[in-house]
Design a protein around this motif. Structure first.
Motif, PDB file in Angstrom:
ATOM      1  N   TYR A  89       0.850  -1.198   0.000  1.00  0.00           N
ATOM      2  CA  TYR A  89       0.000   0.000   0.000  1.00  0.00           C
ATOM      3  C   TYR A  89       0.886   1.249   0.000  1.00  0.00           C
ATOM      4  O   TYR A  89       1.657   1.475   0.938  1.00  0.00           O
ATOM      5  N   ILE A  90       0.753   2.047  -1.036  1.00  0.00           N
ATOM      6  CA  ILE A  90       1.534   3.284  -1.125  1.00  0.00           C
ATOM      7  C   ILE A  90       0.644   4.518  -0.962  1.00  0.00           C
ATOM      8  O   ILE A  90       1.148   5.637  -0.851  1.00  0.00           O
ATOM      9  N   ALA A  91      -0.651   4.325  -0.950  1.00  0.00           N
ATOM     10  CA  ALA A  91      -1.612   5.386  -0.614  1.00  0.00           C
ATOM     11  C   ALA A  91      -2.854   4.702  -0.070  1.00  0.00           C
ATOM     12  O   ALA A  91      -3.358   3.749  -0.670  1.00  0.00           O
ATOM     13  N   THR A  92      -3.329   5.168   1.063  1.00  0.00           N
ATOM     14  CA  THR A  92      -4.484   4.522   1.668  1.00  0.00           C
ATOM     15  C   THR A  92      -5.303   5.564   2.421  1.00  0.00           C
ATOM     16  O   THR A  92      -4.834   6.672   2.688  1.00  0.00           O
ATOM     17  N   SER A  93      -6.533   5.203   2.749  1.00  0.00           N
ATOM     18  CA  SER A  93      -7.422   6.088   3.512  1.00  0.00           C
ATOM     19  C   SER A  93      -7.607   5.511   4.902  1.00  0.00           C
ATOM     20  O   SER A  93      -8.110   4.402   5.067  1.00  0.00           O
ATOM     21  N   GLU A  94      -7.178   6.254   5.893  1.00  0.00           N
ATOM     22  CA  GLU A  94      -7.234   5.806   7.281  1.00  0.00           C
ATOM     23  C   GLU A  94      -8.493   6.354   7.953  1.00  0.00           C
ATOM     24  O   GLU A  94      -8.801   7.531   7.827  1.00  0.00           O
ATOM     25  N   LYS A  95      -9.185   5.477   8.656  1.00  0.00           N
ATOM     26  CA  LYS A  95     -10.403   5.914   9.346  1.00  0.00           C
ATOM     27  C   LYS A  95     -10.028   6.789  10.538  1.00  0.00           C
ATOM     28  O   LYS A  95      -9.195   6.424  11.366  1.00  0.00           O
ATOM     29  N   VAL A  96     -10.634   7.940  10.603  1.00  0.00           N
ATOM     30  CA  VAL A  96     -10.475   8.848  11.740  1.00  0.00           C
ATOM     31  C   VAL A  96     -11.872   9.281  12.165  1.00  0.00           C
ATOM     32  O   VAL A  96     -12.879   8.811  11.620  1.00  0.00           O
ATOM     33  N   TYR A  97     -11.944  10.191  13.118  1.00  0.00           N
ATOM     34  CA  TYR A  97     -13.242  10.569  13.657  1.00  0.00           C
ATOM     35  C   TYR A  97     -13.337  12.077  13.837  1.00  0.00           C
ATOM     36  O   TYR A  97     -12.346  12.745  14.151  1.00  0.00           O
ATOM     37  N   ASN A  98     -14.545  12.584  13.624  1.00  0.00           N
ATOM     38  CA  ASN A  98     -14.857  13.965  13.959  1.00  0.00           C
ATOM     39  C   ASN A  98     -15.520  13.979  15.337  1.00  0.00           C
ATOM     40  O   ASN A  98     -16.416  13.171  15.609  1.00  0.00           O
ATOM     41  N   LEU A  99     -15.079  14.890  16.185  1.00  0.00           N
ATOM     42  CA  LEU A  99     -15.674  15.013  17.521  1.00  0.00           C
ATOM     43  C   LEU A  99     -16.884  15.928  17.423  1.00  0.00           C
ATOM     44  O   LEU A  99     -16.764  17.093  17.066  1.00  0.00           O
ATOM     45  N   ILE A 100     -18.062  15.386  17.746  1.00  0.00           N
ATOM     46  CA  ILE A 100     -19.326  16.116  17.629  1.00  0.00           C
ATOM     47  C   ILE A 100     -19.849  16.464  19.020  1.00  0.00           C
ATOM     48  O   ILE A 100     -19.932  15.612  19.902  1.00  0.00           O
ATOM     49  N   ILE A 101     -20.201  17.728  19.204  1.00  0.00           N
ATOM     50  CA  ILE A 101     -20.808  18.200  20.448  1.00  0.00           C
ATOM     51  C   ILE A 101     -22.292  18.482  20.196  1.00  0.00           C
ATOM     52  O   ILE A 101     -22.649  19.083  19.182  1.00  0.00           O
ATOM     53  N   ASP A 102     -23.142  18.030  21.145  1.00  0.00           N
ATOM     54  CA  ASP A 102     -24.590  18.280  21.077  1.00  0.00           C
ATOM     55  C   ASP A 102     -24.960  19.247  22.208  1.00  0.00           C
ATOM     56  O   ASP A 102     -25.281  18.827  23.331  1.00  0.00           O
ATOM     57  N   PRO A 103     -24.913  20.561  21.955  1.00  0.00           N
ATOM     58  CA  PRO A 103     -25.220  21.544  23.009  1.00  0.00           C
ATOM     59  C   PRO A 103     -26.612  21.389  23.594  1.00  0.00           C
ATOM     60  O   PRO A 103     -26.826  21.662  24.784  1.00  0.00           O
ATOM     61  N   LYS A 104     -27.588  20.976  22.772  1.00  0.00           N
ATOM     62  CA  LYS A 104     -28.958  20.812  23.286  1.00  0.00           C
ATOM     63  C   LYS A 104     -29.000  19.798  24.414  1.00  0.00           C
ATOM     64  O   LYS A 104     -29.633  20.013  25.450  1.00  0.00           O
ATOM     65  N   GLN A 105     -28.327  18.677  24.209  1.00  0.00           N
ATOM     66  CA  GLN A 105     -28.320  17.647  25.237  1.00  0.00           C
ATOM     67  C   GLN A 105     -27.575  18.118  26.474  1.00  0.00           C
ATOM     68  O   GLN A 105     -28.015  17.901  27.602  1.00  0.00           O
ATOM     69  N   ILE A 106     -26.437  18.749  26.248  1.00  0.00           N
ATOM     70  CA  ILE A 106     -25.636  19.204  27.385  1.00  0.00           C
ATOM     71  C   ILE A 106     -26.403  20.241  28.205  1.00  0.00           C
ATOM     72  O   ILE A 106     -26.394  20.221  29.442  1.00  0.00           O
ATOM     73  N   ASN A 107     -27.110  21.146  27.517  1.00  0.00           N
ATOM     74  CA  ASN A 107     -27.835  22.223  28.203  1.00  0.00           C
ATOM     75  C   ASN A 107     -29.152  21.769  28.812  1.00  0.00           C
ATOM     76  O   ASN A 107     -29.825  22.546  29.495  1.00  0.00           O
ATOM     77  N   SER A 108     -29.540  20.519  28.572  1.00  0.00           N
ATOM     78  CA  SER A 108     -30.797  20.048  29.159  1.00  0.00           C
ATOM     79  C   SER A 108     -30.699  19.984  30.689  1.00  0.00           C
ATOM     80  O   SER A 108     -31.696  19.994  31.383  1.00  0.00           O
ATOM     81  N   ASP A 109     -29.492  19.895  31.194  1.00  0.00           N
ATOM     82  CA  ASP A 109     -29.257  20.013  32.639  1.00  0.00           C
ATOM     83  C   ASP A 109     -27.907  20.686  32.778  1.00  0.00           C
ATOM     84  O   ASP A 109     -26.888  20.055  33.047  1.00  0.00           O
ATOM     85  N   GLN A 110     -27.943  21.983  32.582  1.00  0.00           N
ATOM     86  CA  GLN A 110     -26.736  22.741  32.273  1.00  0.00           C
ATOM     87  C   GLN A 110     -25.597  22.520  33.259  1.00  0.00           C
ATOM     88  O   GLN A 110     -24.488  22.201  32.884  1.00  0.00           O
ATOM     89  N   GLU A 111     -25.866  22.689  34.538  1.00  0.00           N
ATOM     90  CA  GLU A 111     -24.782  22.631  35.508  1.00  0.00           C
ATOM     91  C   GLU A 111     -24.228  21.218  35.649  1.00  0.00           C
ATOM     92  O   GLU A 111     -23.025  21.001  35.678  1.00  0.00           O
ATOM     93  N   ASP A 112     -25.145  20.235  35.745  1.00  0.00           N
ATOM     94  CA  ASP A 112     -24.715  18.861  35.995  1.00  0.00           C
ATOM     95  C   ASP A 112     -23.999  18.249  34.797  1.00  0.00           C
ATOM     96  O   ASP A 112     -23.084  17.447  34.961  1.00  0.00           O
ATOM     97  N   TYR A 113     -24.418  18.593  33.580  1.00  0.00           N
ATOM     98  CA  TYR A 113     -23.829  18.002  32.383  1.00  0.00           C
ATOM     99  C   TYR A 113     -22.650  18.817  31.858  1.00  0.00           C
ATOM    100  O   TYR A 113     -21.638  18.268  31.417  1.00  0.00           O
ATOM    101  N   LEU A 114     -22.800  20.117  31.874  1.00  0.00           N
ATOM    102  CA  LEU A 114     -21.807  20.995  31.241  1.00  0.00           C
ATOM    103  C   LEU A 114     -20.431  20.856  31.884  1.00  0.00           C
ATOM    104  O   LEU A 114     -19.435  20.581  31.210  1.00  0.00           O
ATOM    105  N   ASN A 115     -20.360  21.024  33.184  1.00  0.00           N
ATOM    106  CA  ASN A 115     -19.057  21.019  33.846  1.00  0.00           C
ATOM    107  C   ASN A 115     -18.360  19.668  33.736  1.00  0.00           C
ATOM    108  O   ASN A 115     -17.151  19.588  33.497  1.00  0.00           O
ATOM    109  N   ALA A 116     -19.134  18.603  33.919  1.00  0.00           N
ATOM    110  CA  ALA A 116     -18.541  17.266  33.841  1.00  0.00           C
ATOM    111  C   ALA A 116     -18.022  16.978  32.430  1.00  0.00           C
ATOM    112  O   ALA A 116     -16.929  16.427  32.244  1.00  0.00           O
ATOM    113  N   THR A 117     -18.799  17.373  31.429  1.00  0.00           N
ATOM    114  CA  THR A 117     -18.438  17.067  30.039  1.00  0.00           C
ATOM    115  C   THR A 117     -17.199  17.826  29.594  1.00  0.00           C
ATOM    116  O   THR A 117     -16.262  17.243  29.024  1.00  0.00           O
ATOM    117  N   VAL A 118     -17.169  19.122  29.844  1.00  0.00           N
ATOM    118  CA  VAL A 118     -16.017  19.910  29.376  1.00  0.00           C
ATOM    119  C   VAL A 118     -14.756  19.529  30.143  1.00  0.00           C
ATOM    120  O   VAL A 118     -13.640  19.618  29.601  1.00  0.00           O
TER     121      VAL A 118
END
Length: 677
Positions: free
Chosen positions: A92-121
């Motif tokens: 293999y002299i050229a290949t495509s490697e699987k990587v990932y995009n990090l996705i944030i869902d603010p709606k879910q995090i803000n559904s319980d802002q203090e409890d979810y936000l601080n722990a997640t960040v």
């Protein structure tokens, strides 16, 4: 107000009697009326509820769909995997490697802002090193979104590290009866193009842009339609029961491309070019290794390289100060120059390797048999100009084979004049000069306006063209033409890809060798191959010899335009084994970084070093066909080692300008002659 509605009291506050003797309280009447009104409202609400219930029963589907249709459902593309590129051995002299995009869902995090936000960040910061303040700012700004692509190219190991840390923290929160959670983070699959061997074969492979996955230069660009796939899609819709369902259309991955390149041979070539550049060096050094019997390119390398994993890095060629002064256009031009494939896209005057074609075409037309002799006095007057040979004292009397061995310009001028312009230029076309080879790489130079024709060529043009000056070619053109002369006359289209596979590895297409035309006869090939063998064994190509092998080849030393500046392009093209070639190697050194540039040995010795490693690797042995009686060719007669030694001692190389810089057709003129080592 009537008397019976008046409220009257005596002095003690008691109700007074009416005229009829009864007592009355107006408040009691008001309360009664309020009760009646309340009862009527209850009935109205009951009727409304009943109506809604009936509507819900009869038209629930219609109303649910109207309501749900106003809600926002996020859909997403599912990326395809760009097809791999392999060398001929499956590496293999050229290949495509699987990587990932990090996705944030603010709606879910803000559904319980203090409890979810601080722990997640906190966990995001711990695992990836992101700024907590920046994370909180992004989540606040995108509070209404369920999809924020926060980072790209996250590796699998990074993804696993986050998920393990998330599980650890959430388990701890749960055990401690805390409502905190790491929440609202997920990973989206993506692909990034990787080149395991960095800059190796960069001129052939090219690279793909990670933004849009389109190919840029090389195989990546030429075979882009095969390598790309079709993205999949995940989206939501309402079914007949008004339930939200998600549908996934899977992506179609791109096809794989199997190249003709042998990575091991490629690395050998690159190693020796790099060693030359780090010692003596030149403006450009390039080499092509190919199979003359089918047109497959086994290796193609130049000294102008770049890292395929970081193709826009200018640091190897420009200082930080120089880059700072560049505007966008200047940077684009600089990158385009770095990515340019010299062996395919650049033209030059080839010099003495062209003498092979001069002799071959004259022999094919019966103009010469090989028995002819030519008296070289060191120059010849043509069209009123004194055109010198490489040996200003003259070679004396030579036959055709000796003319090739000693690279005599005078003999070539005599041969081309005997053949005539019409036939000479017809054969230039037969050998492919002035036409693209149609190699499967982008950017091949168009040389149609860089050669003469019988209609516009002067006697001087014909004379100088016979020894490779005053017309332009490309490396791939000359290598393909030379291969046709030494392989028996079959001109194969040069190519760098041999197979197309689907994403599962099944063969879709075999790219068979394409025989374009016949150039010379077997008799001419045998004569030329023997003459080229003796050129290396006894003549100007001695520096190209490889111990244990019969090597055939031709040197070249062409003075560059403008003439008189002492700049030369030196080259050597050779074939092994000499009488039945299995491999051809063409080495070119453009403007060596030395005072005395006119020495073809720079290229010849580089050829020797490359072939010394390549031939054993390819299992090619010295196997001259002893059934060929070379004594029947005049090439085998008339020259001895002592004669060669005398001619070597008498050489006096000239760089004197003897004809105009303009060859009469807007093409660069030729120098006095070539200096051959």
């Amino acid at each position: 107000m009537s008397d019976n509605l008046k409220i009257s009291r005596d002095k003690k506050g008691n109700n007074k009697k009416g005229k009829d003797g009864s007592t009355s309280n107006p408040l009691d009447n008001l309360q009664g009326r309020l009760v009646i009104i309340l009862f009527m409202i209850i009935i109205a609400f009951a009727a409304l509820f009943f109506k809604i219930f009936m509507l819900q029963r009869s038209k629930s589907k219609e109303y649910n769909q109207k309501i749900l249709s106003q809600q926002k459902y996020d859909s997403r593309d599912i990326p395809y995997k760009r097809g791999d590129i392999l060398d001929r051995n499956g590496t293999y002299i050229a290949t495509s490697e699987k990587v990932y995009n990090l996705i944030i869902d603010p709606k879910q995090i803000n559904s319980d802002q203090e409890d979810y936000l601080n722990a997640t960040v906190s966990v995001l910061s711990e695992v990836f090193g992101y700024s907590i303040d920046e994370l909180k700012s992004t989540i606040a700004q995108k509070s209404d979104s369920s999809y924020v692509k926060y980072a790209k190219d996250i590796s699998y190991d990074q993804k696993i590290a986050f998920e393990e840390k998330k599980e650890e923290y959430n388990k701890s929160y749960k055990e401690s009866k805390s409502s905190e959670r790491v929440y609202g983070i997920w990973f989206e699959e993506s692909y990034v193009r990787r080149y395991p061997y960095g800059s190796s074969a960069c001129n052939v492979i090219g690279f793909a842009n990670n933004e849009d996955l389109s190919g840029n230069s090389g195989i990546e660009q030429y075979y882009n339609d095969q390598l790309i796939g079709v993205s999949g899609r995940e989206y939501g819709y309402l079914n007949d029961e008004s339930s939200l369902e998600r549908v996934i259309k899977n992506p179609t991955d791109g096809n794989k491309v199997v190249s003709t390149i042998d990575l091991n041979i490629q690395k050998i070539v690159e190693k020796h070019i790099a060693e030359w550049q780090s010692s003596t060096g030149s403006n450009m050094t390039a080499a092509i290794v190919m199979n003359p019997n089918n047109g497959e390119i086994l290796a193609l390398a130049t000294s102008r390289t770049f890292d395929l994993n970081n193709p826009r890095d200018l640091n190897n060629y420009y200082s930080p100060e120089q880059q700072a002064e560049m505007d966008d256009k200047a940077k684009v031009d600089a990158l385009s120059n770095i990515w340019r494939n010299y062996a395919v896209s650049d033209t030059y005057e080839p010099g003495s390797p062209s003498k092979v074609f001069t002799v071959a075409s004259a022999m094919e037309e019966g103009v010469i048999t090989g028995n002819e002799s030519y008296d070289c006095k060191g120059f010849e007057e043509v069209g009123g100009w004194k055109i010198r040979c490489a040996n200003r004292n003259g070679h004396g009397v030579l036959n055709v084979t000796e003319a090739l061995m000693e690279s005599c310009n005078v003999a070539m001028m005599d041969i081309s004049r005997a053949e005539g312009s019409q036939k000479f230029y017809e054969y230039q076309k037969v050998f492919g000069f002035g036409s693209k080879t149609a190699i499967d790489l982008p950017g091949e130079a168009d040389t149609s306006g860089l050669i003469h024709t019988a209609d516009n060529a002067s006697a001087t043009d014909l004379a100088t063209n016979s020894f490779g000056q005053n017309y332009n070619t490309t490396m791939i053109q000359l290598a393909a033409a030379y291969s046709s002369v030494v392989n028996g006359g079959s001109y194969y289209q040069p190519h760098v890809v041999k197979q197309i596979l689907n994403s599962k590895g099944a063969i879709i297409e075999n790219i068979e060798p394409e025989l374009v035309r016949e150039t010379v006869s077997a008799h001419t090939t045998a004569f030329i191959n023997e003459a080229l063998r003796r050129t290396v064994a006894e003549g100007t190509g001695s520096a190209a010899a490889v111990a244990g092998y019969d090597v055939g080849g031709k040197t070249g030393t062409a003075e560059k335009y403008p003439r008189g500046n002492g700049n030369y392009l030196v080259s050597f093209i050779g074939s092994v084994p000499a009488q039945a070639p299995e491999v051809v190697c063409y080495v070119l050194v453009d403007t060596p970084h030395v005072a005395d540039q006119a020495r073809s040995a720079y290229a010849s010795s580089l050829f020797s070093k490359i072939m010394t490693e390549v031939l054993p690797y390819m299992n090619i042995y010295s196997n001259v066909d002893e059934s060929i009686d070379v004594s029947k060719f005049p090439a085998a007669e008339g020259i001895t080692d002592s004669n060669t030694q005398k001619q070597e001692e008498s050489k006096n190389y000239s760089t004197e300008e003897v004809i105009p810089n303009d060859g009469g057709n807007g093409l660069p003129g030729a120098p006095a002659g070539e200096g051959e080592e």
